[in-house]
Design a protein around this motif. Structure first.
Motif, PDB file in Angstrom:
ATOM      1  N   ALA A   1       0.850  -1.191   0.000  1.00 23.74           N
ATOM      2  CA  ALA A   1       0.000   0.000   0.000  1.00 23.74           C
ATOM      3  C   ALA A   1       0.882   1.235   0.000  1.00 23.74           C
ATOM      4  CB  ALA A   1      -0.909   0.010   1.222  1.00 23.74           C
ATOM      5  N   CYS A   2       0.357   2.310  -0.543  1.00 20.76           N
ATOM      6  CA  CYS A   2       1.058   3.587  -0.549  1.00 20.76           C
ATOM      7  C   CYS A   2       1.251   4.054   0.894  1.00 20.76           C
ATOM      8  CB  CYS A   2       0.247   4.609  -1.337  1.00 20.76           C
ATOM      9  SG  CYS A   2       0.923   6.283  -1.280  1.00 20.76           S
ATOM     10  N   PRO A   3       2.468   4.443   1.278  1.00 22.50           N
ATOM     11  CA  PRO A   3       2.690   4.892   2.651  1.00 22.50           C
ATOM     12  C   PRO A   3       2.065   6.253   2.956  1.00 22.50           C
ATOM     13  CG  PRO A   3       4.682   5.147   1.372  1.00 22.50           C
ATOM     14  CD  PRO A   3       3.697   4.427   0.502  1.00 22.50           C
ATOM     15  N   VAL A   4       1.683   6.981   1.926  1.00 24.10           N
ATOM     16  CA  VAL A   4       1.092   8.312   2.109  1.00 24.10           C
ATOM     17  C   VAL A   4      -0.425   8.234   2.152  1.00 24.10           C
ATOM     18  CG1 VAL A   4       0.866  10.622   1.113  1.00 24.10           C
ATOM     19  CG2 VAL A   4       3.069   9.437   1.012  1.00 24.10           C
ATOM     20  N   THR A   5      -1.030   7.598   1.139  1.00 20.99           N
ATOM     21  CA  THR A   5      -2.483   7.581   1.000  1.00 20.99           C
ATOM     22  C   THR A   5      -3.130   6.289   1.479  1.00 20.99           C
ATOM     23  OG1 THR A   5      -2.426   6.663  -1.236  1.00 20.99           O
ATOM     24  CG2 THR A   5      -2.313   9.078  -1.032  1.00 20.99           C
ATOM     25  N   ARG A   6      -2.332   5.261   1.690  1.00 16.80           N
ATOM     26  CA  ARG A   6      -2.794   3.930   2.099  1.00 16.80           C
ATOM     27  C   ARG A   6      -3.599   3.215   1.006  1.00 16.80           C
ATOM     28  NH1 ARG A   6       0.877   4.180   5.498  1.00 16.80           N
ATOM     29  NH2 ARG A   6       0.499   4.997   7.560  1.00 16.80           N
ATOM     30  N   GLN A   7      -3.550   3.730  -0.202  1.00 18.30           N
ATOM     31  CA  GLN A   7      -4.229   3.073  -1.320  1.00 18.30           C
ATOM     32  C   GLN A   7      -3.441   1.841  -1.757  1.00 18.30           C
ATOM     33  OE1 GLN A   7      -5.372   5.556  -4.657  1.00 18.30           O
ATOM     34  NE2 GLN A   7      -5.083   7.357  -3.367  1.00 18.30           N
ATOM     35  N   PRO A   8      -4.126   0.851  -2.289  1.00 20.42           N
ATOM     36  CA  PRO A   8      -3.410  -0.298  -2.855  1.00 20.42           C
ATOM     37  C   PRO A   8      -2.536   0.155  -4.019  1.00 20.42           C
ATOM     38  CG  PRO A   8      -5.767  -0.745  -2.667  1.00 20.42           C
ATOM     39  CD  PRO A   8      -5.574   0.708  -2.380  1.00 20.42           C
TER      40      PRO A   8
END
Length: 87
Positions: free
Chosen positions: A10-17
């Motif tokens: 997951a993106c460490p900034v947005t938590r998106q996959p």
């Protein structure tokens, strides 16, 4: 990239996959790298990438170095800053 690993990243900034950047967008990214000026954080990318990761919304890209995703918040690049990659 290993499918099992990709499923949990997951993106460490947005938590998106995250997903692998598709072929056309990877070509656009590599063209921008060849032209100069693509920076992943403080790291200026000078060599073409074989793989990169992109957030679900297509706005943030992370490089993969030797099969290892570089998922530090400061190492992501905004897709809108690269021609042909805006979501």
């Amino acid at each position: 990239m290993d499918k099992k690993l990709l499923d949990i990243l997951a993106c460490p900034v947005t938590r998106q996959p995250l997903a692998l950047l598709d072929g056309d967008k990877l070509k656009a990214l590599n063209a921008a790298i060849s032209a100069g000026g693509v920076r992943f954080g403080d790291h200026e990318q000078t060599e073409a990438l074989r793989e990169a990761l992109v957030t679900r919304d297509g706005k943030r890209i992370y490089r993969i170095d030797d099969g290892i995703p570089v998922l530090l918040p400061e190492e992501g690049v905004e897709a809108a800053s690269i021609s042909g990659l805006a979501a």
